[in-house]
Scaffold this motif. Structure first.
Motif, PDB file in Angstrom:
ATOM      1  N   ASP A 119      29.764  10.851  34.319  1.00 31.49           N
ATOM      2  CA  ASP A 119      29.739  11.319  32.936  1.00 31.49           C
ATOM      3  C   ASP A 119      28.882  10.451  32.023  1.00 31.49           C
ATOM      4  O   ASP A 119      28.707  10.769  30.852  1.00 31.49           O
ATOM      5  N   LEU A 120      28.352   9.335  32.554  1.00 35.27           N
ATOM      6  CA  LEU A 120      27.499   8.482  31.733  1.00 35.27           C
ATOM      7  C   LEU A 120      26.118   9.107  31.619  1.00 35.27           C
ATOM      8  O   LEU A 120      25.543   9.542  32.616  1.00 35.27           O
ATOM      9  N   PRO A 121      25.549   9.151  30.412  1.00 35.64           N
ATOM     10  CA  PRO A 121      24.259   9.797  30.229  1.00 35.64           C
ATOM     11  C   PRO A 121      23.094   9.011  30.825  1.00 35.64           C
ATOM     12  O   PRO A 121      22.150   9.576  31.324  1.00 35.64           O
ATOM     13  N   GLU A 122      23.160   7.680  30.777  1.00 37.63           N
ATOM     14  CA  GLU A 122      22.031   6.852  31.182  1.00 37.63           C
ATOM     15  C   GLU A 122      22.566   5.518  31.669  1.00 37.63           C
ATOM     16  O   GLU A 122      23.531   4.993  31.129  1.00 37.63           O
ATOM     17  N   LEU A 123      21.946   4.955  32.697  1.00 32.84           N
ATOM     18  CA  LEU A 123      22.336   3.618  33.132  1.00 32.84           C
ATOM     19  C   LEU A 123      22.004   2.614  32.037  1.00 32.84           C
ATOM     20  O   LEU A 123      20.943   2.691  31.425  1.00 32.84           O
ATOM     21  N   ASP A 124      22.890   1.680  31.793  1.00 35.13           N
ATOM     22  CA  ASP A 124      22.698   0.656  30.775  1.00 35.13           C
ATOM     23  C   ASP A 124      22.585  -0.689  31.485  1.00 35.13           C
ATOM     24  O   ASP A 124      23.578  -1.225  31.988  1.00 35.13           O
TER      25      ASP A 124
END
Length: 174
Positions: free
Chosen positions: A87-92
């Motif tokens: 569900d995370l939009p982008e790797l941080d």
């Protein structure tokens, strides 16, 4: 110690290049050389593949697939934490770096994440259908290449891992 451009307690240094340049090959040679200099290295490797470090049929895999959001597998030799992130939009990158134990490391090397605003060494090999300018950004602090390049940046020989390790150690201790 060099304070890189990030919000973690540990300095991060990217190794940036196009696929096929030899990022992993170089890192496999550089990391032991850094260890010989008593530099404790963590590594974050970005992959575009749907990777899985667990194996079907193993208890940890089956429990994770049953719905555990995080699974920690531990033995006397090592432990690994797997976290489901669909569900995370982008790797941080900075979030990932903060998962490391800052007391047991001196440096985090980052393979991939070439768009990140962290200091990086760009790798370049002649004949790979890319120009050197394609891998340069304001955060590149050196270039490791197999040919001489017209650039004001420090140049390292990509085929001399000792040279790359020495540069990293000197950068770290600035």
């Amino acid at each position: 110690m060099n304070q890189s451009i990030n919000n973690t307690a540990l300095p991060m240094l990217g190794i940036s290049a196009y696929s096929g340049t030899g990022k992993t090959t170089l890192l496999k040679q550089v990391i032991p050389l850094l260890r010989q200099q008593h530099i404790r290295v963590g590594l974050i490797k970005h992959t575009h593949h749907n990777m899985d470090v667990d194996k079907p049929g193993k208890d940890s895999y089956e429990l994770r697939k049953a719905g555990a959001t995080q699974t920690l597998v531990a033995s006397q030799q090592r432990w690994a934490l797997m976290t489901e992130t669909p569900d995370l939009p982008e790797l941080d990158l900075h979030y990932l770096a903060r998962r490391f134990d800052a007391n047991s490391l001196d440096l985090i090397l980052v393979e991939g994440f070439k768009q990140e605003a962290i200091p990086k060494i760009a790798l370049y090999r002649d004949g790979l259908n890319h120009t050197v300018n394609e891998i340069l950004d304001p955060y590149v602090i050196a270039i490791a290449s197999d040919i001489a390049l017209a650039t004001p940046l420090p140049q390292l020989d990509i085929n001399q891992p000792e040279q790359v390790a020495t540069f990293i150690a000197e950068w770290l201790h600035q």
